[in-house]
Design a protein around this motif. Structure first.
Motif, mmCIF file in Angstrom:
data_model
loop_
_atom_site.group_PDB
_atom_site.id
_atom_site.type_symbol
_atom_site.label_atom_id
_atom_site.label_comp_id
_atom_site.label_asym_id
_atom_site.label_seq_id
_atom_site.Cartn_x
_atom_site.Cartn_y
_atom_site.Cartn_z
ATOM 1 N N ILE A 400 -3.023 13.125 -9.992
ATOM 2 C CA ILE A 400 -4.084 12.408 -9.270
ATOM 3 C C ILE A 400 -3.687 10.961 -9.013
ATOM 4 N N GLU A 401 -3.165 10.290 -10.052
ATOM 5 C CA GLU A 401 -2.777 8.883 -9.910
ATOM 6 C C GLU A 401 -1.649 8.726 -8.898
ATOM 7 N N THR A 402 -0.712 9.662 -8.898
ATOM 8 C CA THR A 402 0.404 9.579 -7.950
ATOM 9 C C THR A 402 -0.089 9.759 -6.522
ATOM 10 N N ARG A 403 -1.003 10.695 -6.319
ATOM 11 C CA ARG A 403 -1.524 10.920 -4.971
ATOM 12 C C ARG A 403 -2.352 9.748 -4.471
ATOM 13 N N LYS A 404 -3.026 9.045 -5.403
ATOM 14 C CA LYS A 404 -3.823 7.881 -5.019
ATOM 15 C C LYS A 404 -2.955 6.793 -4.401
ATOM 16 N N LYS A 405 -1.700 6.735 -4.828
ATOM 17 C CA LYS A 405 -0.799 5.692 -4.339
ATOM 18 C C LYS A 405 -0.357 5.940 -2.894
ATOM 19 N N LYS A 406 -0.741 7.101 -2.369
ATOM 20 C CA LYS A 406 -0.408 7.452 -0.991
ATOM 21 C C LYS A 406 1.086 7.284 -0.718
ATOM 22 N N VAL A 407 1.855 7.978 -1.559
ATOM 23 C CA VAL A 407 3.303 7.913 -1.413
ATOM 24 C C VAL A 407 3.688 8.489 -0.065
#
Length: 451
Positions: A400-407
């Motif tokens: 979830i945290e990784t996706r929030k960063k909008k990589v």
């Protein structure tokens, strides 16, 4: 294809492995077993799950002298659980080696029970360091002087958890034993221990299969004809000196004829060439008369061809070990090189297997005669039923945290990296907690003995 019969193992051992369901060695087993059979000390960097336990168990068991009622091998693990796991692996061989005796020595059971196990004259001891030091060195209950092999498993965890002095004491008392050290990483403390007891020249890793000077690329050719794809690839990179590999000799000949008719500076080498013709071709290759050499796998092993800038695999061999031999033709003598591999949807499984073997690919796509950035091949892992709830929670949180960063487009890779980081953290935390409990129990026992 390499099999266990390829090693200098006894028929009794190869039969046992076959019965136990082990058909072919993993890469770490292929790398380590021959050295252990020769009683050569090694340091092996290998991740959990690579098959490292059997890489030392198999040759050690096969080297035992069952006529001797004495300790011949010691395997030390940082925690009781890891020791028990290794012990269970070893016990599986008892059905095929009836005279095999193994003792598990940990603080999980009373010391008197450990002593009783030693009275049965085991050939192999699997132990945690504190209990082994207590019984083997401090109180001399176990005679360790006959030890031929000593194995340190998960060695970096010994260094991180305060067992350095114990390990030093054990190794200094077993100077003549073959020393086998397995570790995920080599930190400064472990490096000093290696230099003292083994020698840095004996450090080997799975990465030995993939030269650090070679970059690996997987090229999606989108089911394009191999001949056209090869031509477009050559035009796109304009290689200095290129080896083109194909698994089938008919394909080797087709590619050669196709490139030759289009006026490329190309030659061919394969197993059907007569000895004199092959010798002449090799002489001209080494004289740098050609820009491109189309090869069968016979050229991937044993042939020293200098100045290869690039390797192209138009397909992948059935025996993936040949991939490493092909890639090894470039990046030699401290030069840099590139290994490119064509693939379609039906070849992704082989690419994933190479990734499991520590090959790190960059991804390209061949489109309209140009090489462009491609999409990463992501392995989809099945969910297991009995998942550690805390681990599962932290994995979901990391995703979830990784996706929030909008990589950017590489977000799948970022997610995979985040998940692997969480798994490694949990694995090490579990080992450290087990070690802490083990040491507390040990200190309590020492306090009780001292009154």
């Amino acid at each position: 294809m390499t099999t266990f019969k390829s090693f200098a193992l006894s028929k009794q051992m190869t039969t046992a492995l076959e019965k136990l369901g082990y058909k072919s060695p993993s890469k770490v087993q292929e790398l380590v077993i021959p050295h252990v059979l020769k009683r050569e000390s090694l340091v092996v960097t290998s991740e959990t799950g690579s098959g490292k336990t059997h890489s030392f168990l198999v040759p050690i068991i096969d080297s035992l002298d069952f006529s001797l009622n004495q300790i011949q091998a010691i395997i030390i693990a940082p925690t009781r659980e890891l020791a028990k796991q290794t012990y269970d692996f070893a016990r599986a061989f008892k059905e095929y080696f009836p005279n095999l005796r193994i003792a598990l020595l940990t603080s999980q059971v009373e010391k008197s029970k450990n002593e009783n196990k030693l009275s049965n004259a085991p050939q192999i001891i699997v132990a945690t360091p504190g209990r082994l030091l207590d019984l083997g060195i401090t109180n001399n209950v176990a005679n360790l002087s006959t030890t031929k092999f000593i194995v340190l498993d998960e060695a970096d965890m010994f260094m991180d958890s305060g067992f350095l002095d114990d390990i030093n004491t054990l190794l200094s008392n077993l100077e003549d034993a073959t020393k086998l050290v397995f570790s995920a990483t080599i930190n400064s403390k472990l490096s000093r221990l290696i230099e003292k007891y083994i020698g840095a020249e004996h450090v080997i890793t799975l990465d030995n299969y993939t030269n650090a000077n070679v970059k690996h690329y997987a090229i999606d050719i989108r089911h394009k004809d191999i001949l056209e794809a090869t031509k477009d690839f050559i035009d796109a990179i304009e290689p200095y000196f290129l080896l083109v590999f194909a698994s089938r000799i008919n394909d080797v000949k087709r590619i050669y004829e196709y490139l030759k008719t289009r006026k490329y500076n190309v030659t061919i080498i394969h197993g059907d060439l007569e000895k004199r013709e092959r010798k002449n071709v090799m002489k001209r290759i080494n004289a740098m008369e050609f820009q491109i050499v189309v090869c069968s796998d016979m050229a991937s092993r044993g042939l020293d061809i200098d100045n290869v800038s690039d390797v192209l695999n138009v397909d992948l061999p059935k025996d993936l070990s040949f991939y490493f031999h092909r890639a090894g033709r470039t990046g030699r003598f401290n030069n840099v090189g590139n290994c490119f591999t064509f693939y379609n949807d039906d070849a992704t499984e082989s690419i994933l297997k190479l990734i499991d073997m520590n090959v790190k690919f960059d991804y390209l796509v061949l489109k309209n005669g140009e090489l462009k950035e491609g999409k990463e091949i992501v392995k989809v892992k099945r969910k297991h039923k009995n998942v550690d709830e805390a681990l599962d929670r932290d994995i979901r949180r990391a995703v979830i945290e990784t996706r929030k960063k909008k990589v950017k487009p590489g977000y799948k890779k970022a997610v995979r990296v985040a998940v692997e980081k969480v798994k490694r953290k949990h694995h090490r935390q579990k080992i450290k907690e087990d070690i802490r409990k083990q040491r507390v129990k040990r200190y309590k026992e020492e306090a009780r003995r001292n009154g």
